[in-house]
Design an enzyme around this catalytic site. Structure first.
Site, PDB file in Angstrom:
ATOM      1  N   ASP A 170      -0.306   4.355   0.921  1.00 17.34           N
ATOM      2  CA  ASP A 170      -0.760   5.381   1.868  1.00 17.34           C
ATOM      3  C   ASP A 170      -0.065   5.215   3.213  1.00 17.34           C
ATOM      4  O   ASP A 170       0.563   4.185   3.496  1.00 17.34           O
ATOM      5  CB  ASP A 170      -2.290   5.348   2.044  1.00 17.34           C
ATOM      6  CG  ASP A 170      -2.795   4.053   2.643  1.00 17.34           C
ATOM      7  OD1 ASP A 170      -2.263   2.971   2.292  1.00 17.34           O
ATOM      8  OD2 ASP A 170      -3.729   4.100   3.469  1.00 17.34           O
ATOM      9  N   GLU A 178       4.522  -5.888   3.614  1.00 18.86           N
ATOM     10  CA  GLU A 178       4.376  -5.183   4.898  1.00 18.86           C
ATOM     11  C   GLU A 178       5.638  -5.404   5.736  1.00 18.86           C
ATOM     12  O   GLU A 178       6.335  -6.408   5.576  1.00 18.86           O
ATOM     13  CB  GLU A 178       3.186  -5.763   5.682  1.00 18.86           C
ATOM     14  CG  GLU A 178       1.818  -5.437   5.108  1.00 18.86           C
ATOM     15  CD  GLU A 178       1.253  -4.113   5.616  1.00 18.86           C
ATOM     16  OE1 GLU A 178       1.904  -3.458   6.468  1.00 18.86           O
ATOM     17  OE2 GLU A 178       0.171  -3.726   5.145  1.00 18.86           O
ATOM     18  N   HIS A 208       3.275   3.015  12.642  1.00 18.26           N
ATOM     19  CA  HIS A 208       2.334   3.965  13.260  1.00 18.26           C
ATOM     20  C   HIS A 208       2.959   4.736  14.423  1.00 18.26           C
ATOM     21  O   HIS A 208       2.234   5.337  15.199  1.00 18.26           O
ATOM     22  CB  HIS A 208       1.046   3.272  13.740  1.00 18.26           C
ATOM     23  CG  HIS A 208       0.316   2.542  12.666  1.00 18.26           C
ATOM     24  ND1 HIS A 208      -0.981   2.122  12.807  1.00 18.26           N
ATOM     25  CD2 HIS A 208       0.680   2.171  11.418  1.00 18.26           C
ATOM     26  CE1 HIS A 208      -1.368   1.488  11.703  1.00 18.26           C
ATOM     27  NE2 HIS A 208      -0.377   1.510  10.844  1.00 18.26           N
ATOM     28  N   GLU A 241      -5.133   1.698   2.711  1.00 17.13           N
ATOM     29  CA  GLU A 241      -5.028   0.522   3.579  1.00 17.13           C
ATOM     30  C   GLU A 241      -5.124   0.887   5.048  1.00 17.13           C
ATOM     31  O   GLU A 241      -5.543   0.065   5.869  1.00 17.13           O
ATOM     32  CB  GLU A 241      -3.697  -0.203   3.311  1.00 17.13           C
ATOM     33  CG  GLU A 241      -3.626  -1.622   3.876  1.00 17.13           C
ATOM     34  CD  GLU A 241      -3.086  -1.708   5.311  1.00 17.13           C
ATOM     35  OE1 GLU A 241      -3.226  -2.770   5.926  1.00 17.13           O
ATOM     36  OE2 GLU A 241      -2.526  -0.693   5.821  1.00 17.13           O
ATOM     37  N   GLU A 242      -4.754   2.121   5.394  1.00 13.74           N
ATOM     38  CA  GLU A 242      -4.668   2.515   6.811  1.00 13.74           C
ATOM     39  C   GLU A 242      -5.999   3.025   7.357  1.00 13.74           C
ATOM     40  O   GLU A 242      -6.045   3.550   8.473  1.00 13.74           O
ATOM     41  CB  GLU A 242      -3.593   3.595   6.997  1.00 13.74           C
ATOM     42  CG  GLU A 242      -2.171   3.149   6.645  1.00 13.74           C
ATOM     43  CD  GLU A 242      -1.590   2.148   7.641  1.00 13.74           C
ATOM     44  OE1 GLU A 242      -2.320   1.692   8.537  1.00 13.74           O
ATOM     45  OE2 GLU A 242      -0.398   1.810   7.503  1.00 13.74           O
ATOM     46  N   HIS A 301       0.853  -1.200   0.000  1.00 12.35           N
ATOM     47  CA  HIS A 301       0.000   0.000   0.000  1.00 12.35           C
ATOM     48  C   HIS A 301       0.883   1.242   0.000  1.00 12.35           C
ATOM     49  O   HIS A 301       1.965   1.256   0.623  1.00 12.35           O
ATOM     50  CB  HIS A 301      -0.976  -0.005   1.172  1.00 12.35           C
ATOM     51  CG  HIS A 301      -0.367   0.046   2.533  1.00 12.35           C
ATOM     52  ND1 HIS A 301       0.028   1.219   3.120  1.00 12.35           N
ATOM     53  CD2 HIS A 301      -0.081  -0.938   3.429  1.00 12.35           C
ATOM     54  CE1 HIS A 301       0.513   0.956   4.331  1.00 12.35           C
ATOM     55  NE2 HIS A 301       0.475  -0.353   4.537  1.00 12.35           N
ATOM     56  N   ASP A 360       6.293   1.574   7.383  1.00 10.71           N
ATOM     57  CA  ASP A 360       4.953   1.059   7.001  1.00 10.71           C
ATOM     58  C   ASP A 360       4.396   1.899   5.870  1.00 10.71           C
ATOM     59  O   ASP A 360       3.647   2.835   6.113  1.00 10.71           O
ATOM     60  CB  ASP A 360       4.041   1.071   8.228  1.00 10.71           C
ATOM     61  CG  ASP A 360       2.708   0.393   7.976  1.00 10.71           C
ATOM     62  OD1 ASP A 360       2.547  -0.247   6.926  1.00 10.71           O
ATOM     63  OD2 ASP A 360       1.834   0.523   8.838  1.00 10.71           O
TER      64      ASP A 360
END
Lengths: 358, 358
Positions: A77, A160, A334, A131-132, A75, A101
């Protein structure tokens, strides 16, 4: 945050420099269009690929007529900015929003897409948005819904962050509201009422004494968890409350279906009003399947279980065995401090190149 | 809920019909302006009264030069609606939001204000807003602060529901936030965090095992209580929460000061972070004072203790002896099922008329 005006992405630069360039293109969920444009334009320059796009998800494919096809997906984003832009290199690490990430993984995918003109397996490269955030904004889900044929494959690798180790399967997740009733009364005469918040202590008792399962599947040990993630109750400052709701989140090993997970939560809170509000099934590691086993051998390390829910589960729904494998420590995802070790980016690129060239 | 468009309040109708008319004017705390307008307009039609207003509190007075002045007071706001509007009469009862707490008493006050052109004592009628919410929104407190001379009197009767019996004194009330901390983590790896909601189970344990005091003063037995009235915690659906706050309400007998009540609550929750957010002292019964004793004799029943905090305590602060006396069962206050017995409304009106005419 201003986005550098990149005219194009240079896929010939080394993978860490490319990761830095990707980090420096702002792409918090909902704002991925600029980065998707750059990714699409760069892949359209690669003569051995055909390129499609739906929304801000870009899908590029080889068509060499190989007997096997694999998907490499990531992903583009990120979670919201946290004072961690632009990217910064130092002491063998690349710091910045999305470095871990998962723009390190995306850089590897783009490098492979440009470099592998004749892979030993046909390859589908998927770079997607959303995705987030909520599942209904997920770009991979959009591709799955509108062009499922683009995702047809024998095996998939989601890049990932896994610390450059293969992580098999993923745990499922379920949220449920456990509601406790009572009887209102004026708090000056509290003995005439039944206090729902006090009664919710019984729900917390069960959570506090809950014994989470450790489950071994295909040699991987999963660690479950059942936790309160929200609690709300109370009518007014002078009223004995007649309702209190504890929202619990059950993270379950992939030997349980979503329905079984719901049954388990209802059993734990037997006697209370339980309403499932949200859930997604896990994915079995599937490491016994030939395509997955071959990949694990090529990477050359012992695989581990994946605790967090990932889009691996979407491939499982399509019948495509899938694993996570990518650079970066998943525990840094995150966080403000996220970074990716440069060596892991290079290592992942090298192992993937080796696997797809042999 | 739509409010009937009443052009005016008819103070000549019987007290129960007037109670019904008052119930049917929506006046949940914060929305009393429409009812205050009607009350003010009706009292301004009464020739023997002078009328003042501050905010949504209306004060009307006779000025006959009597040797004694008494206050009759009642609040016009209600707790939130609970499917109990409009009013409904049946089997000798008037049902509906505020019928018991305390529009029955307000109707009696308004009837007396209109009828008593020459009471044997000068009378100050006080109809005020904001009694069911935080003390700083209390209309009687506003009058006390901005026009304390309007409340000067020898004795006060608050017509809160008491089952038409004199209730002496009142319990104090104190609210405090008990906050529990934790450590955030992704809920997929919950063992890396500390769940503040689970930890709040310890606060609920203390509440569940709390033994409330019974205290006898001037022959009246008070019954204390310590209860959770609100709970809130949670960061996101996939995050182990790092904070949970339980708001508790302590109702204490008038032998304890507000400061002593705070000390008690801190002792109960020793080891937790306790912050007192709101409080009001109780009032000793004071039935040994001459003005109170004379009123009790006129009503002709044995007095009882008051559990709920009432604005009696404000009059105590002003040095004005005060009691509660009004129609309706206080145990029905703040319940969906609240009602007032029609006979009690008439009885209170008759006894008060007798007292103020003799």
């Amino acid at each position: 945050m201003t986005t550098p005006r990149l005219g194009s992405l240079d896929l010939s630069q080394d993978a860490v420099s490319l990761t830095a360039a990707l980090v420096d293109v702002f792409s918090v969920s909902g704002t991925e269009a600029a980065l998707a444009d750059l990714v699409e334009a760069a892949l359209r320059q690669v003569p051995h690929l055909t390129v499609d796009r739906v929304g801000d998800a870009v899908v590029a494919r080889t068509a060499l007529g190989r007997s096997e096809r694999v998907v490499l997906a990531g992903h583009i984003d990120t979670v919201p900015e946290a004072g961690n832009l632009p990217s910064r290199r130092g002491e063998g690490r690349l710091h910045g929003l999305g470095s871990c990430d998962m723009k390190g993984g995306v850089a590897v995918i783009l490098r492979l897409a440009a470099a592998l003109s004749a892979p030993t397996r046909d390859v589908t490269y998927v770079l997607y948005d959303g995705e987030e955030v909520d599942a209904d904004r997920n770009g991979l889900k959009r591709v799955q819904r509108e062009h499922p044929e683009w995702l047809a494959a024998d095996f998939a690798v989601l890049m990932e962050p896994t610390g450059a180790t293969v992580e098999g399967g993923c745990q499922g997740t379920l949220r449920a509201d456990v509601t406790v009733g009572g009887r209102r009364a004026h708090s000056a005469r509290s003995w005439l009422g039944v206090n729902a918040i006090h009664a919710a202590g019984g729900v917390l008792d069960r959570l506090r004494s809950y014994d989470a399962r450790l489950v071994t599947i295909d040699g991987l040990e999963y660690h479950e968890g059942l936790n309160a993630v929200h609690v709300a109750g109370g009518a007014a400052g002078n009223v004995i409350p007649d309702e209190c709701t504890v929202t619990v989140n059950y993270r379950f090993a992939p030997d349980r279906s979503l329905a079984e997970a719901g049954d388990h939560v209802r059993a734990v809170f037997d006697g209370y009003d339980v309403r499932v509000v949200d859930g997604a099934p896990g994915a079995l590691p599937g490491l016994d399947r030939p395509a997955a086993a071959a990949f694990v051998r090529a990477i050359g390390k012992d695989p581990r279980p994946k605790f967090g829910w990932t889009d691996v589960a979407r491939f499982t729904e399509l019948g495509v065995p899938a694993v996570n494998y990518g650079p970066g420590d998943p525990q840094l995802a995150h966080t403000r401090e996220e970074y990716v070790p440069e060596a892991e980016v290079y290592e992942c690129e090298e192992r993937m190149l080796g696997w797809l060239s042999s």
